[in-house]
Design a protein around this motif. Structure first.
Motif, PDB file in Angstrom:
ATOM      1  N   GLU A   1      36.884  36.528  32.830  1.00 52.92           N
ATOM      2  CA  GLU A   1      36.800  37.920  32.384  1.00 52.92           C
ATOM      3  C   GLU A   1      37.653  38.215  31.153  1.00 52.92           C
ATOM      4  O   GLU A   1      37.504  39.266  30.550  1.00 52.92           O
ATOM      5  CB  GLU A   1      37.246  38.859  33.509  1.00 52.92           C
ATOM      6  CG  GLU A   1      36.333  38.857  34.705  1.00 52.92           C
ATOM      7  CD  GLU A   1      36.867  39.716  35.834  1.00 52.92           C
ATOM      8  OE1 GLU A   1      37.746  40.575  35.585  1.00 52.92           O
ATOM      9  OE2 GLU A   1      36.418  39.525  36.967  1.00 52.92           O
ATOM     10  N   VAL A   2      38.573  37.320  30.802  1.00 52.11           N
ATOM     11  CA  VAL A   2      39.497  37.579  29.695  1.00 52.11           C
ATOM     12  C   VAL A   2      39.325  36.520  28.614  1.00 52.11           C
ATOM     13  O   VAL A   2      38.986  35.379  28.895  1.00 52.11           O
ATOM     14  CB  VAL A   2      40.958  37.627  30.181  1.00 52.11           C
ATOM     15  CG1 VAL A   2      41.165  38.780  31.161  1.00 52.11           C
ATOM     16  CG2 VAL A   2      41.379  36.316  30.830  1.00 52.11           C
TER      17      VAL A   2
ATOM     18  N   ARG B   1      46.756  34.955  29.401  1.00 49.46           N
ATOM     19  CA  ARG B   1      47.313  35.942  30.327  1.00 49.46           C
ATOM     20  C   ARG B   1      48.333  35.275  31.235  1.00 49.46           C
ATOM     21  O   ARG B   1      48.206  34.096  31.568  1.00 49.46           O
ATOM     22  CB  ARG B   1      46.211  36.544  31.211  1.00 49.46           C
ATOM     23  CG  ARG B   1      45.144  37.296  30.475  1.00 49.46           C
ATOM     24  CD  ARG B   1      45.682  38.594  29.847  1.00 49.46           C
ATOM     25  NE  ARG B   1      44.653  39.300  29.133  1.00 49.46           N
ATOM     26  CZ  ARG B   1      43.955  40.311  29.628  1.00 49.46           C
ATOM     27  NH1 ARG B   1      44.183  40.734  30.844  1.00 49.46           N
ATOM     28  NH2 ARG B   1      43.036  40.891  28.886  1.00 49.46           N
TER      29      ARG B   1
ATOM     30  N   ARG C   1      44.696  30.386  29.902  1.00 50.95           N
ATOM     31  CA  ARG C   1      43.397  30.784  29.355  1.00 50.95           C
ATOM     32  C   ARG C   1      42.389  29.678  29.634  1.00 50.95           C
ATOM     33  O   ARG C   1      42.696  28.506  29.481  1.00 50.95           O
ATOM     34  CB  ARG C   1      43.510  30.976  27.848  1.00 50.95           C
ATOM     35  CG  ARG C   1      42.212  31.352  27.156  1.00 50.95           C
ATOM     36  CD  ARG C   1      42.479  31.580  25.664  1.00 50.95           C
ATOM     37  NE  ARG C   1      41.312  32.063  24.989  1.00 50.95           N
ATOM     38  CZ  ARG C   1      40.478  31.294  24.296  1.00 50.95           C
ATOM     39  NH1 ARG C   1      40.687  30.002  24.192  1.00 50.95           N
ATOM     40  NH2 ARG C   1      39.422  31.826  23.696  1.00 50.95           N
TER      41      ARG C   1
END
Length: 145
Positions: free
Chosen positions: A33-34, A38, A85
């Protein structure tokens, strides 16, 4: 240390595939989703907001297991915190914004040639490398003005 197995050809090592678990599946989905790196805490918050009941320690273990297999990259922030990531499977480098964390995968043929040349000059074999380039993205630079 991740479990490793040898390929028959050339003696190249590769990670042993992970056993699929509900928690790893959920962490993998959150990573999908990213687009930028993160922290485990940020990914844990995404999971919690989605209603997944996974503990933070489990998120850390899942991320480490995924990193051990090469499924995710780890980048250390300036203060030493690990960020994660999901990346493409081919060799690449990252251009990372120091302000917002925006990340772009970049190819670096000149870097590859340089690394190969330097390794060869010094008699090194089986060489690997990482390169992270950090700066300020155009959006963050505009906001600063």
């Amino acid at each position: 240390m991740p479990a490793r197995r040898k390929f028959e050809e050339g003696g190249v090592t590769a990670p042993t595939p992970l056993r699929s678990t509900r928690q790893r599946t959920a962490v993998s989905a959150a990573l999908e989703e990213v687009d930028d790196f993160r922290t485990a805490q940020e990914l844990h918050a995404i999971l919690r907001d989605r209603g997944d009941s996974i503990g933070l320690a489990t998120v850390y273990r899942a991320l480490q297991a995924l990193a051990d297999t090469g499924a995710v990259d780890i980048l250390r922030t300036a203060d030493g915190e690990a960020t994660y990531r999901r990346c493409s499977s081919h060799h690449h480098h990252h251009l990372v914004c120091r302000s917002c964390g925006r990340t772009i995968e970049v190819e670096g043929p000149a870097v590859e040639r340089w690394a190969d040349r330097v390794a060869d000059e010094h008699g090194f074999v089986d060489v690997s490398h990482t390169l992270e380039v950090s700066g300020t993205c155009a959006d963050c630079a505009r906001r600063r003005r």
